[in-house]
Design a protein around this motif. Structure first.
Motif, PDB file in Angstrom:
ATOM      1  N   UNK A  30      43.728 -34.067 111.689  1.00 52.10           N
ATOM      2  CA  UNK A  30      42.699 -33.543 110.798  1.00 52.10           C
ATOM      3  C   UNK A  30      42.711 -32.021 110.869  1.00 52.10           C
ATOM      4  N   UNK A  31      42.091 -31.407 109.892  1.00 53.86           N
ATOM      5  CA  UNK A  31      42.011 -29.952 109.879  1.00 53.86           C
ATOM      6  C   UNK A  31      41.460 -29.432 111.197  1.00 53.86           C
ATOM      7  N   UNK A  32      42.080 -28.393 111.719  1.00 55.97           N
ATOM      8  CA  UNK A  32      41.675 -27.818 112.995  1.00 55.97           C
ATOM      9  C   UNK A  32      42.515 -28.272 114.162  1.00 55.97           C
ATOM     10  N   UNK A  58      54.150 -31.805 101.774  1.00 55.32           N
ATOM     11  CA  UNK A  58      54.642 -30.456 101.470  1.00 55.32           C
ATOM     12  C   UNK A  58      55.896 -30.556 100.607  1.00 55.32           C
ATOM     13  N   UNK A  59      55.984 -29.716  99.607  1.00 53.19           N
ATOM     14  CA  UNK A  59      57.166 -29.676  98.726  1.00 53.19           C
ATOM     15  C   UNK A  59      58.303 -28.914  99.401  1.00 53.19           C
ATOM     16  N   UNK A  75      50.317 -29.021 101.759  1.00 56.44           N
ATOM     17  CA  UNK A  75      50.349 -30.460 101.570  1.00 56.44           C
ATOM     18  C   UNK A  75      48.921 -30.960 101.568  1.00 56.44           C
ATOM     19  N   UNK A  76      48.708 -32.213 101.988  1.00 53.53           N
ATOM     20  CA  UNK A  76      47.341 -32.759 102.099  1.00 53.53           C
ATOM     21  C   UNK A  76      46.469 -31.807 102.912  1.00 53.53           C
ATOM     22  N   UNK A 106      43.754 -26.717 107.880  1.00 56.15           N
ATOM     23  CA  UNK A 106      45.129 -27.059 108.190  1.00 56.15           C
ATOM     24  C   UNK A 106      45.371 -27.451 109.635  1.00 56.15           C
ATOM     25  N   UNK A 107      46.630 -27.728 109.877  1.00 52.45           N
ATOM     26  CA  UNK A 107      47.146 -28.099 111.198  1.00 52.45           C
ATOM     27  C   UNK A 107      48.058 -26.964 111.647  1.00 52.45           C
TER      28      UNK A 107
END
Length: 161
Positions: A30-32, A58-59, A75-76, A106-107
């Motif tokens: 999850x984010x973070x 991600x593209x 990406x997501x 983000x991650x």
């Protein structure tokens, strides 16, 4: 009594297995959250990050970032990929890693995190890649108590193969 840390060991027999594991992480993170990836050169850290980015949608996919200390991928969730292999003390003062750790959008994936010194946080998962001969890898993951449930979920899905 609450556990202060959780750990799991994943045995990968092939790049396809490692890619599957990265996909399981992408679904659970999850984010973070942050992944601190350790292990010798050629152990699969960058491959894992590339597969993580792909699973996040991600593209553009990561390549070894050794000549770029940080790259971001959409990406997501955003993926902030740091490769600190060549980072010196002056780089660490200017890179801004602390500004990315814990970002809810983000991650953060950090290869060679030893250069960053001791980092602590509830969302940090330490991922240690070991060589097992040929394409085999032993991947040891530890997480703070706050992410123990996510790690347990990844392990349960991994074992279902």
């Amino acid at each position: 009594m609450a556990r202060s840390k959780a750990s799991s060991i994943f045995k990968s027999g092939s790049p396809a297995d490692t890619a599957r594991l990265a996909g399981l992480f992408a679904a659970a993170l999850q984010g973070g959250d942050a992944l601190f990836l350790e292990g010798p050169i050629g152990a699969g850290k960058t491959f894992f990050v590339r597969e993580l980015a792909a699973a996040l949608g991600a593209k553009k996919l990561p390549v070894s970032a050794s000549f770029n200390l940080m790259r971001a991928y959409k990406g997501r969730l955003k993926l902030y990929h740091f490769d600190l292999f060549r980072a010196g003390e002056a780089d660490m003062e200017n890179i801004g890693l602390d500004e990315y750790l814990g970002r809810p959008d983000g991650i953060t994936a950090v290869e060679w995190p030893e250069a960053a010194g001791e980092q602590r946080g509830e969302g940090i998962l330490r991922v240690v890649f070991g060589l097992g001969g040929g394409d085999r890898r032993v991947i040891k993951v530890s997480a703070a108590a706050a992410r123990a449930g996510a790690l347990a979920g990844i392990e349960a899905k991994w074992l279902k193969k």
